[in-house]
Every structure is written in C-alpha cells, then in structure tokens.
Design a protein around this motif. Structure first.
Motif, mmCIF file in Angstrom:
data_model
loop_
_atom_site.group_PDB
_atom_site.id
_atom_site.type_symbol
_atom_site.label_atom_id
_atom_site.label_comp_id
_atom_site.label_asym_id
_atom_site.label_seq_id
_atom_site.Cartn_x
_atom_site.Cartn_y
_atom_site.Cartn_z
ATOM 1 N N PRO A 117 -9.148 10.846 -4.018
ATOM 2 C CA PRO A 117 -10.579 10.769 -4.323
ATOM 3 C C PRO A 117 -11.348 9.817 -3.409
ATOM 4 C CG PRO A 117 -9.305 10.774 -6.346
ATOM 5 C CD PRO A 117 -8.321 10.644 -5.223
ATOM 6 N N ARG A 118 -10.683 8.749 -2.946
ATOM 7 C CA ARG A 118 -11.386 7.768 -2.101
ATOM 8 C C ARG A 118 -11.276 8.094 -0.612
ATOM 9 N NH1 ARG A 118 -13.819 5.779 0.954
ATOM 10 N NH2 ARG A 118 -14.519 3.622 1.245
ATOM 11 N N PHE A 119 -10.089 8.484 -0.129
ATOM 12 C CA PHE A 119 -9.877 8.633 1.303
ATOM 13 C C PHE A 119 -9.518 10.050 1.749
ATOM 14 C CE2 PHE A 119 -8.332 4.289 0.140
ATOM 15 C CZ PHE A 119 -9.382 3.570 0.713
ATOM 16 N N GLY A 120 -9.313 10.952 0.816
ATOM 17 C CA GLY A 120 -8.784 12.271 1.144
ATOM 18 C C GLY A 120 -9.588 13.064 2.149
ATOM 19 N N ALA A 121 -10.911 12.923 2.162
ATOM 20 C CA ALA A 121 -11.757 13.728 3.051
ATOM 21 C C ALA A 121 -11.819 13.167 4.475
ATOM 22 C CB ALA A 121 -13.169 13.818 2.474
ATOM 23 N N LEU A 122 -11.253 11.985 4.687
ATOM 24 C CA LEU A 122 -11.234 11.392 6.035
ATOM 25 C C LEU A 122 -10.087 11.959 6.848
ATOM 26 C CD1 LEU A 122 -11.698 7.619 5.085
ATOM 27 C CD2 LEU A 122 -13.472 9.157 5.931
ATOM 28 N N MET A 131 -11.799 -0.396 5.450
ATOM 29 C CA MET A 131 -12.091 0.530 4.343
ATOM 30 C C MET A 131 -11.141 0.279 3.175
ATOM 31 S SD MET A 131 -12.593 4.219 6.134
ATOM 32 C CE MET A 131 -13.860 4.554 7.354
ATOM 33 N N VAL A 132 -9.861 0.199 3.496
ATOM 34 C CA VAL A 132 -8.850 0.024 2.448
ATOM 35 C C VAL A 132 -8.983 -1.340 1.805
ATOM 36 C CG1 VAL A 132 -6.376 0.016 1.932
ATOM 37 C CG2 VAL A 132 -7.287 1.611 3.635
ATOM 38 N N SER A 133 -9.214 -2.365 2.617
ATOM 39 C CA SER A 133 -9.335 -3.728 2.102
ATOM 40 C C SER A 133 -10.523 -3.865 1.154
ATOM 41 C CB SER A 133 -9.471 -4.703 3.272
ATOM 42 O OG SER A 133 -9.573 -6.027 2.806
ATOM 43 N N ILE A 174 -2.917 -5.250 6.304
ATOM 44 C CA ILE A 174 -3.266 -5.494 4.902
ATOM 45 C C ILE A 174 -2.055 -6.046 4.165
ATOM 46 C CG2 ILE A 174 -3.996 -4.427 2.732
ATOM 47 C CD1 ILE A 174 -5.629 -2.467 4.295
ATOM 48 N N LYS A 175 -2.168 -7.257 3.693
ATOM 49 C CA LYS A 175 -1.077 -7.886 2.963
ATOM 50 C C LYS A 175 -1.012 -7.324 1.543
ATOM 51 C CE LYS A 175 -1.261 -12.262 5.503
ATOM 52 N NZ LYS A 175 -1.427 -13.731 5.387
ATOM 53 N N SER A 176 0.184 -7.249 1.030
ATOM 54 C CA SER A 176 0.339 -6.761 -0.339
ATOM 55 C C SER A 176 -0.330 -7.731 -1.302
ATOM 56 C CB SER A 176 1.823 -6.636 -0.697
ATOM 57 O OG SER A 176 2.437 -5.645 0.088
ATOM 58 N N PRO A 177 -1.164 -7.209 -2.207
ATOM 59 C CA PRO A 177 -1.840 -8.086 -3.178
ATOM 60 C C PRO A 177 -0.834 -8.894 -3.988
ATOM 61 C CG PRO A 177 -2.767 -5.881 -3.219
ATOM 62 C CD PRO A 177 -1.532 -5.807 -2.370
ATOM 63 N N LYS A 178 -1.194 -10.124 -4.286
ATOM 64 C CA LYS A 178 -0.294 -10.987 -5.054
ATOM 65 C C LYS A 178 -0.194 -10.517 -6.489
ATOM 66 C CE LYS A 178 -1.040 -15.164 -2.304
ATOM 67 N NZ LYS A 178 -1.474 -16.586 -2.332
ATOM 68 N N HIS A 179 1.020 -10.631 -7.008
ATOM 69 C CA HIS A 179 1.251 -10.254 -8.401
ATOM 70 C C HIS A 179 1.476 -11.518 -9.217
ATOM 71 C CE1 HIS A 179 2.750 -8.547 -12.037
ATOM 72 N NE2 HIS A 179 3.991 -8.934 -11.824
ATOM 73 N N LYS A 180 0.606 -11.730 -10.174
ATOM 74 C CA LYS A 180 0.744 -12.887 -11.047
ATOM 75 C C LYS A 180 1.594 -12.522 -12.257
ATOM 76 C CE LYS A 180 -3.704 -14.971 -9.811
ATOM 77 N NZ LYS A 180 -5.019 -15.451 -10.320
ATOM 78 N N THR A 181 2.708 -13.213 -12.390
ATOM 79 C CA THR A 181 3.576 -12.960 -13.537
ATOM 80 C C THR A 181 2.897 -13.426 -14.812
ATOM 81 O OG1 THR A 181 5.532 -13.282 -12.150
ATOM 82 C CG2 THR A 181 5.843 -13.368 -14.536
#
Length: 361
Positions: A117-122, A131-133, A174-181
């Motif tokens: 839905p966000r990037f498919g038409a590109l 764009m992704v960030s 793009i770094k992987s977003p941090k996951h807060k436990t």
C-alpha cells in the motif's frame, strides 16, 4: 532437414537461437521455434531488427525476450520498470520453499497491509532510504514490529541488488528500529485468585494451568493427554498451535519436560471431568468441543471478560508466563531450571527479564 543458417543464428536440438552483442557482451537467446525454412527467415529478420535497435540505442531486451533471466540485468537501463509490488510478490513466492507456514503468513501480511500500500506503485529504483525512514517514523507500531515489517523488503532488495537490478540497496543505511523489552508485570496471589474466580469450566482450567506451568498459549492449545504424565508429575511439551496449525516447537530447547505442582495436578484432575474433546487435546473450546485455532479465541472470550469482572489491572495472557517465572525465582529456584521449564536455550533471557526476582544465595 539441415538448413544453412545465416550468421548469428544457430540451432540446438532443432530449436533456433539468436546470438548478438550488447554493450560488449555476447548473448544467446532461444526463439522457441523449430528450425524450419520459414522460421529461419523469421529469425534472420528478427536478428536484423535487434541489431538495428542496438545500434540506435533503442533495444529493449525485455520486449524481445520477456521470459529470459538475462533480461533482468537490463531493467535498470529501461528505467527499472520492475515495481516494488512485483518485486515483493516474486520474493514471497520464492520464500515458500524455505519458510514455515506461520512465517510465510506473517510475511504475506506485512507485504499486503504495509509495504505494497505504501511503496508498491514505485519502481524499485525510485524507492529511497529517506522514503522508508520517514514512513517508519510515522508508523504507530513497536520497534520489534517495524523490524519484522522491514524483513521482506530488505531481503527482496538485497536479491535485486545481487541480480543487478539496482546498484544499491536503499535499506542498507536504515538501522533496525530499537526494540524495548516490556517490563514484566506478573499477577500477585490475590489477583490470580480473583481472575480464576471470574472464570469457570474449561476456560478457568486453561488459564489456571497457564499460571502453574508457564506454558505459552500456543503450547497450551497444542497439549494432548498423551503428553501428560500424572504419576511422574510432569508434562512433555513438544507441540504448539501456530496460525491454526499444530507444529513442533520452534527450537530444540522448546521441547522440554515441565514439572507439575500440586495445584497443576488438581487443575488437570478437574479438567479430566470436562475432557470430552475427541481429538485428545487437554484444553479446547467449550462451545464446540474442538481445539482452539489461535490464542485470539480464549483471550477474547475468556481472558478479557474475566479481567474486567475481577477488577484487576489489564495485562495480556502472556503475563501468566511472567507470573510463573517470577514466582519460582522468588522462591529461590535455580534460574537454569526455570530457563529449561520455560523453553529457553540458556538462562540469559531469564537474567535479563527477571533479574530482580532472582534470589541471591
């Protein structure tokens, strides 16, 4: 019959092939036509057309040979016509050969509900890291969820770069977003009693047993009576219900023996009186007498109403597992044993998540 073939035209197993050079490299492509006199004439005219297009810079490899794997490397020369949607769908088809059903289902979900839905038409060369960030920063989900959403896109773009469709993977920066436990919020004794008092029958036994064994909901749903050893006071955990399917536990450490407390044995004795499930599952939907397909059903039908009725602070059913671990550790149980009972390969997770409940001795 053997025919004299013009230069640049050959045959193999009776099928005609064209040979030509593009950007200094030699290519050979099948026409898929038998070597007959009319087809040879067609091949000669086709080759002349290809050579002319190459000479004036209008040659489109994809147009002439759309099913050729060699054509992929020319996509970027034609504006990289491959859409992100097509890239992701092609990647998903290939993933079927090496991904578990539940994993594949998760990938399909994020591709269809988030990425396309966000990037498919590109086209894939139009997609940028910015764009992704920017999209990620506005996405209202957890860091862990963001990382999972990016997996198909990362892998699909990595393969595209390897195949020469793009010069650079935009997700590399793009770094992987941090996951807060999330901090465990186990239930105390009064809350457990209040919760169980707000339930009845199979539903009550289901969550009573969860508090007493620390099993994941998927493992509780997959538990059969053949896995229960009353006299020896333990259960053998080897299956789980994931995305509606019964499968083996995810890791070797997930397959384990879990000891049964007196309270757990009492729970099973009560459950035996309700055990009318013909497939041998210990816990099941009391309305249909069949096993639950996912954890959504007991959570919505039993857990949520009970939490509201009991008047305790809402926590999800996973907190039954936290309650089990914190209770054992507070009593001085060996963390290594607790890790084994919960299906962890070592006690690192126990130390990290439940450190403040570990008793120093």
């Amino acid at each position: 019959m053997d025919y004299q073939l013009p230069r640049g035209i050959s045959q193999r197993n009776g099928i005609l092939y064209l040979s030509f050079s593009v950007q200094g490299e030699r290519y050979r492509e099948s026409l898929g036509l038998p070597a007959t006199k009319p087809n040879i004439k067609h091949a000669e005219l086709r080759l002349q057309s290809i050579k002319y297009e190459i000479s004036v810079g209008t040659f489109d490899y994809l147009k002439h040979f759309p099913n050729s794997r060699k054509a992929e490397k020319f996509r970027r020369n034609s504006g990289c016509s491959l859409l992100v949607a097509d890239l992701l769908n092609d990647w998903l088809k290939r993933a079927k050969d090496h991904c578990a059903y539940s994993t594949l289902k998760g990938y399909a979900s994020v591709i269809n509900f988030h990425l396309i839905p966000r990037f498919g038409a590109l086209t894939i060369d139009e997609l940028t890291s910015l764009m992704v960030s920017d999209w990620l920063s506005d996405l209202k989900v957890s860091g862990k969820r963001k990382r999972n959403i990016l997996i198909p896109l990362r892998q699909a773009l990595s393969e595209a770069m390897h195949d020469g469709l793009i010069d650079r993977n935009p997700l590399l920066t793009i770094k992987s977003p941090k996951h807060k436990t999330r901090e465990p919020k186990p239930f105390n004794k009064q809350e457990v009693r209040a919760l169980l008092s707000a339930m009845e029958g199979v539903g009550r036994n289901f969550y009573w047993f969860a508090f007493e064994t620390g099993l994941r909901t998927s493992e509780l749903i997959g538990l059969r009576w053949e896995d229960v050893f009353i006299e020896s006071k333990y259960i053998y955990v080897s299956r789980a219900c994931v995305s509606g399917r019964i499968k083996e536990t995810k890791t070797s450490s997930g397959t384990r023996n879990v000891p049964l407390s007196e309270s757990a044995l009492e729970c099973l004795a009560d459950q035996k009186e309700h055990a009318t499930n013909e497939d041998g599952f210990v816990f099941f939907d009391p309305k249909s007498n069949k096993r639950w397909k996912t954890d959504q059903f007991p959570r919505k039908r039993i857990w949520k109403p009970a939490v509201e009725k009991a008047g305790v602070e809402y926590r999800n059913p996973y907190q039954t597992r936290h309650t089990y671990a914190s209770k054992l550790l507070s009593k001085g149980e060996n963390p290594l044993k607790v890790a084994h009972y919960m299906g962890h390969s070592d006690w690192g997770m126990i130390r990290k998540v439940y450190g403040r409940w570990i008793v120093d001795r």
